[in-house]
Structures are given as C-alpha cells and as structure tokens.
Design an enzyme around this catalytic site. Structure first.
Site, short mmCIF file in Angstrom:
data_model
loop_
_atom_site.label_atom_id
_atom_site.label_comp_id
_atom_site.label_asym_id
_atom_site.label_seq_id
_atom_site.Cartn_x
_atom_site.Cartn_y
_atom_site.Cartn_z
N SER A 182 0.84 -1.20 0.00
CA SER A 182 0.00 0.00 0.00
C SER A 182 0.88 1.25 0.00
O SER A 182 1.62 1.48 -0.94
CB SER A 182 -0.95 -0.03 1.20
OG SER A 182 -1.88 1.02 1.14
N THR A 183 0.83 2.04 1.05
CA THR A 183 1.55 3.31 1.11
C THR A 183 3.05 3.10 0.86
O THR A 183 3.68 2.30 1.53
CB THR A 183 1.36 3.97 2.48
OG1 THR A 183 0.00 3.90 2.85
CG2 THR A 183 1.84 5.41 2.47
N HIS A 208 -2.84 -1.04 -3.22
CA HIS A 208 -4.00 -0.17 -3.00
C HIS A 208 -3.89 1.06 -3.89
O HIS A 208 -3.01 1.90 -3.70
CB HIS A 208 -4.07 0.25 -1.53
CG HIS A 208 -4.36 -0.87 -0.59
ND1 HIS A 208 -3.98 -0.85 0.73
CD2 HIS A 208 -4.99 -2.06 -0.78
CE1 HIS A 208 -4.38 -1.96 1.32
NE2 HIS A 208 -4.98 -2.72 0.43
N MET A 301 -0.04 1.21 5.32
CA MET A 301 -0.70 1.55 6.58
C MET A 301 -1.92 0.66 6.77
O MET A 301 -2.59 0.29 5.82
CB MET A 301 -1.13 3.02 6.57
CG MET A 301 -1.66 3.53 7.89
SD MET A 301 -1.90 5.32 7.83
CE MET A 301 -2.39 5.63 9.53
N ASP A 304 -4.67 -4.58 6.35
CA ASP A 304 -5.11 -5.42 5.24
C ASP A 304 -4.00 -6.40 4.85
O ASP A 304 -2.86 -5.99 4.63
CB ASP A 304 -5.49 -4.55 4.03
CG ASP A 304 -6.10 -5.36 2.90
OD1 ASP A 304 -6.72 -6.40 3.19
OD2 ASP A 304 -5.99 -4.93 1.74
#
Length: 357
Positions: A182-183, A208, A301, A304
């Site tokens: 993600s991030t 994401h 973050m 998930d």
C-alpha cells in the site's frame, strides 16, 4: 500529536473546503493555503509543514515539479489531490514515483460536494502521510489511495470468498508469489520488479490504488522490467516471468485448474476497507495454491493482508514481510508479524533475490 498541514491548490473552492474539513479535527493545525507552489514556498520559509496537500495542475509551477524540488531538498509527506482521469493518472503516478505518499482523487465537476462527503477519506490520507514522516528518502531516480469513506463497516475476506478447504494439492513446479502493498508501494515495486529475472515465479499483486491508475501503473512498470507486467483481467494465467496487478476498484482472486493458476477479477464490497483487498487475494492463494505459494506483505498503513498471510502460512506457504527500515509505513507488515503470519523479515533490497529462488 498535532499535524501541521499546508494546502497547495489553484482552486479557491478546494482550498476552502479542505481547510473547513480539517478545522473540525483537533489533531490538525492548518498553516494556510497557497494558490501555487511559488506562494507555498514563501509560506514554507516561515514554517515547514508536516504534510502537504498538493494539486498537480497549477499555474507558474506545476505540482510535479514542486514535489520533485521538495523531495530533493527536504523529503516531506505529500498527499496528491488529483483529478481521476487517464491523463491525470500518468502524471499522478510520476508524482508517487517521486515520493508522494497518498492519492485523493477528485472529480472535474462537483468538487465541493465530493470533498465535503469524502472528509473521512481526506483525514485518513493525511494521517497516513504523517505516519510516513521521517521515513521518506530522496528518490534515486524518478504510497495510497483513499477514495471511499472510511466510516464504512470493516468486512473480512468472508464477504468475497469462504474459507472452506479445497482438495489438497501437493507441491508442484508451478510456483506463485502473492504480494500485498500500500503506502509507499509505487517506489517499492519500481525497485523490486525490475530486479526480477524473466524466469521468476508468476506474481499476483494487490497495490491499494484507484481504478484507471492501476492500468497506467502496470504499463509503466512493464517498460521498466525484464518480466511482463499487466493489469489483471479475468482468466489471465499466472505464469513465470509475469506479474498481474489487481485492477483498482475490483478484487482479484487466484483460482486453480489442474496444476495451473489463473486469476479472477470480481466486484464486491470493501474488505478490510479496501477494494482490491490483500486479504481477499491471500485467502484465495492459501485456498488454491497452499504450499506452492509464497506470500509477501510490504510497506503500507493498516492491517489489510495480515489475516490472509496467516492463512497462507497455515496452508504451508512461505511468508515474508518487508523490514521496518525499508518501509515508508510499517503498519501492514507489523500487523502481520503480530499475528505470527510471517516466517521471515526481509529488507527490500534482498526480496528480488529471495523470490527468484
């Protein structure tokens, strides 16, 4: 902890609405707003913000040029506030490659109503960016998306795929690697995937990211890599030398036919507050690939993927997590480690060699 924020956008409406949204959150302190990067730099001389909310298309200096200047001089968490267009997607991906942490997409019309209704998403994106402070690096060369309200119920992978077992599959030569990220993922994948050799195991990846962005991102990676990289479509085969990236706004699952693996792309609710969800991908890999798979959870973050990675480990898969030092945000790997889902913690620079084995 108070998070200081500076808004840089040539739209007076956007500046005002963002300031109004943040005014209702006690943890934020708005330093002000600027109509373009030139004005912003004058404000930043007086006080440097913890987080920048930055538009891309602006007069005098565009947001991408400004971002690259900031990241070269003093790396700072940045949330890109960008229009959801294919043209905007390419420029925004360049911004994320240059070091931006999150994307908040906005429509070309109805911006005021959209931002007011998406206040939770904006707040979450800024918190996510602030969590990356101190971990950002100056890009050696040229992390997520929040588009839906965070107040939605937090569903598990059960909403898409049940956990019931399928007939056991012994170890085969058909190996796959599942990655959740993600991030900070744009920069991490731009380092990892080009280092993989053409004979590496087939990869399935959830990053994401919103719809339209994933197709552009996959095409961008494909030009950088020795392997094929594409946005996943239903019935695409998972095969050596290919990486399939889940399309934004859809869940991706792995299915098995004989000894071969394919992907399915489906609609459905947010799972772990994401679509695509890492938990959904990892559960499907645990269910249909078991010990023939390797799971990797990387910078990001939230949580998930943590439960899904544990299911993969319980099914006999090898599991790894990116180490804290090389993560922009250590949230996702940290949660997976807490659940005892991780066999091995690995620096980003060593992942390509391990996956190639």
């Amino acid at each position: 902890m108070t998070i200081s924020v500076l808004i840089v956008d040539d739209s007076a409406v956007v500046r005002q609405v963002v300031m109004d949204v943040l005014a209702h959150e006690r943890e934020f302190r708005v330093l002000g707003a600027a109509a373009d990067p030139i004005f912003a730099m004058e404000k930043m001389k007086q006080e440097w913000p913890d987080v920048l909310v930055l538009d891309i298309e602006m007069p005098r200096m565009d947001g991408l040029t400004f971002l690259r200047k900031i990241m070269a001089e003093r790396p700072t968490p940045v949330v890109i506030c960008s229009s959801l267009t294919e043209k905007g997607a390419e420029v925004t991906l360049q911004a994320m490659s240059a070091g931006a942490v999150s994307i908040l997409t906005k429509p070309s019309i109805g911006v005021r109503n959209f931002l007011q209704e998406s206040g939770d998403a904006l707040v979450h994106a800024i918190r996510e960016a602030a969590a990356a402070k101190g971990r950002l690096r100056k890009p050696a060369a040229p992390p997520n998306f929040i588009a839906e309200k965070i107040a939605t119920p937090k569903l598990t992978a059960d909403a898409i795929l049940d956990k019931s077992p399928v007939p056991a599959l012994g170890r085969t030569t058909e190996r796959i690697v599942a990655i959740g990220i993600s991030t900070g993922g744009v920069q991490a994948l731009e380092q990892l995937l080009p280092a993989l050799k053409p004979n590496c195991p087939g990869l399935v990846i959830v990053q994401h990211m919103p719809e339209k962005f994933t197709a552009t991102f996959a095409a961008r990676l494909n030009t950088m890599c020795h392997i094929e990289v594409k946005e996943a479509e239903a019935n695409d085969r998972v095969q050596p030398g290919r990486a399939l990236i889940a399309p934004g706004g859809k869940h991706m699952l792995v299915k098995r036919s004989g000894t071969q693996y394919f992907v399915d792309v489906v609609d459905g609710p947010l799972v772990s507050r994401h679509r695509p969800s890492v938990d959904v991908l990892f559960r499907s890999v645990a269910k249909f690939a078991g010990a023939n798979a390797t799971g990797v959870i990387m910078t990001g973050m939230g949580d998930d993927g943590a439960r899904g990675l544990r299911e993969m480990r319980e099914a006999g898969a090898h599991t790894m997590a990116q180490d804290e030092k090389s993560c922009v945000v250590f949230g996702m790997p940290k949660e997976a480690i807490k659940l005892d889902a991780v066999e091995r913690i690995v620096p980003l620079e060593q992942l390509a060699e391990l996956l190639g084995r």
